[in-house]
Design an enzyme around this catalytic site. Structure first.
Site, short mmCIF file in Angstrom:
data_model
loop_
_atom_site.label_atom_id
_atom_site.label_comp_id
_atom_site.label_asym_id
_atom_site.label_seq_id
_atom_site.Cartn_x
_atom_site.Cartn_y
_atom_site.Cartn_z
N CYS A 111 0.83 -1.21 0.00
CA CYS A 111 0.00 0.00 0.00
C CYS A 111 0.86 1.26 0.00
O CYS A 111 1.41 1.62 -1.02
CB CYS A 111 -0.98 -0.03 1.16
SG CYS A 111 -2.39 1.08 0.88
N HIS A 218 -3.56 -5.48 0.49
CA HIS A 218 -3.06 -5.79 1.84
C HIS A 218 -2.96 -7.30 2.09
O HIS A 218 -3.84 -7.89 2.73
CB HIS A 218 -3.97 -5.13 2.89
CG HIS A 218 -3.77 -3.67 2.99
ND1 HIS A 218 -2.91 -3.08 3.91
CD2 HIS A 218 -4.29 -2.65 2.26
CE1 HIS A 218 -2.93 -1.78 3.75
NE2 HIS A 218 -3.75 -1.48 2.75
N GLU A 220 -1.10 -8.76 4.17
CA GLU A 220 -0.82 -9.08 5.57
C GLU A 220 -2.07 -9.58 6.30
O GLU A 220 -1.97 -10.23 7.34
CB GLU A 220 -0.22 -7.87 6.29
CG GLU A 220 -1.19 -6.76 6.67
CD GLU A 220 -1.55 -5.82 5.55
OE1 GLU A 220 -2.26 -4.82 5.80
OE2 GLU A 220 -1.12 -6.07 4.40
#
Length: 245
Positions: A111, A218, A220
């Protein structure tokens, strides 16, 4: 002999917290690295010059995290106002990009990290992607339910010869989307890995580099369960392990 655990630096962000000025990072990133066998090491903007190089010399990779702050517009020739800036992080990230280019240190950008890596190499950004009139909604869903906030939101077309396509043996993937800004001009040295249906670049890599990779979404979130996240983090940590060796 048991191989050494990869040490991966994680860029932190400056955030006011009451009367205090704090360096912070979302634990999603730290937990993701730990789940793939790496040890996270926090990197703050107070690291500069020779001190930063000494630290980077001892690391096997660096993760450029997402953030609510944005890259300063001056760094890519723009003049609009940004409500959330972090000049210390800008400087740290740019210095690490330069070090990575010189020493082949693996880095993964997510990001904001994706955006600052592009700007550090000479690219530019759209500061309000939703004003471009594209067909894809890129902005963060307005909910406090993480399962909805980080849910898959739109497809990406993977480029021919993309690493991600090779890792997944696929040409199309689904990703979440939580960003207002995006790439305007891609830095000349970068190879497009994936694009949204509206043409926005959402993943890239630096040619002739062991692992200089970045994504706009994202991974993660649910890094151990999502197959796209699995591919990205496992390959990043593998590159860090190779660098360590």
């Amino acid at each position: 002999m048991k191989p050494k655990q990869a040490l991966i630096g994680v860029i932190t962000c400056h955030k006011p917290q009451g009367l205090y000025q704090v360096q912070s990072v979302n634990e999603f990133y730290l937990n993701a690295l730990e789940s793939y066998g790496a040890a996270p090491v926090l990197l703050t903007h107070q690291l500069k010059g020779s001190s930063l190089h000494r630290v980077l010399d001892g690391l096997d990779g660096v993760l450029f995290t997402g953030s609510h702050s944005n890259v300063h517009p001056e760094l890519y020739g723009a003049s609009h106002l940004e409500p959330r800036l972090d000049r210390g992080r800008d400087s740290l990230a740019f210095a690490i990009v330069e070090y990575s280019k010189q020493h082949g240190l693996p880095i993964l950008g997510i990001c904001r990290g994706f955006q600052e890596m592009n700007v550090a190499l000479g690219g530019s950004l759209h500061h309000k992607v939703y004003q471009l009139g594209g067909s894809v909604e890129h902005r963060e869903p307005n909910t406090e339910d993480f399962s909805k906030k980080y849910a898959e939101q739109h497809p990406l077309q993977l480029s021919q010869d993309s690493w991600l396509g090779e890792w997944l043996d696929s040409k199309v993937i689904q990703v979440n989307s939580l960003h207002n800004q995006g790439i305007n001009q891609l830095a000349e040295s970068l190879f497009v890995e994936a694009q949204a249906e509206d043409g926005l670049v959402e993943a890239f890599r630096l040619a002739e580099h062991p692992f200089f990779y970045a994504v706009q979404w994202h991974p993660e979130w649910q890094a151990s369960e999502n197959k796209v996240s699995q591919a990205i983090f496992s390959q990043f940590v593998a590159a860090a392990n190779r660098h360590a060796a």
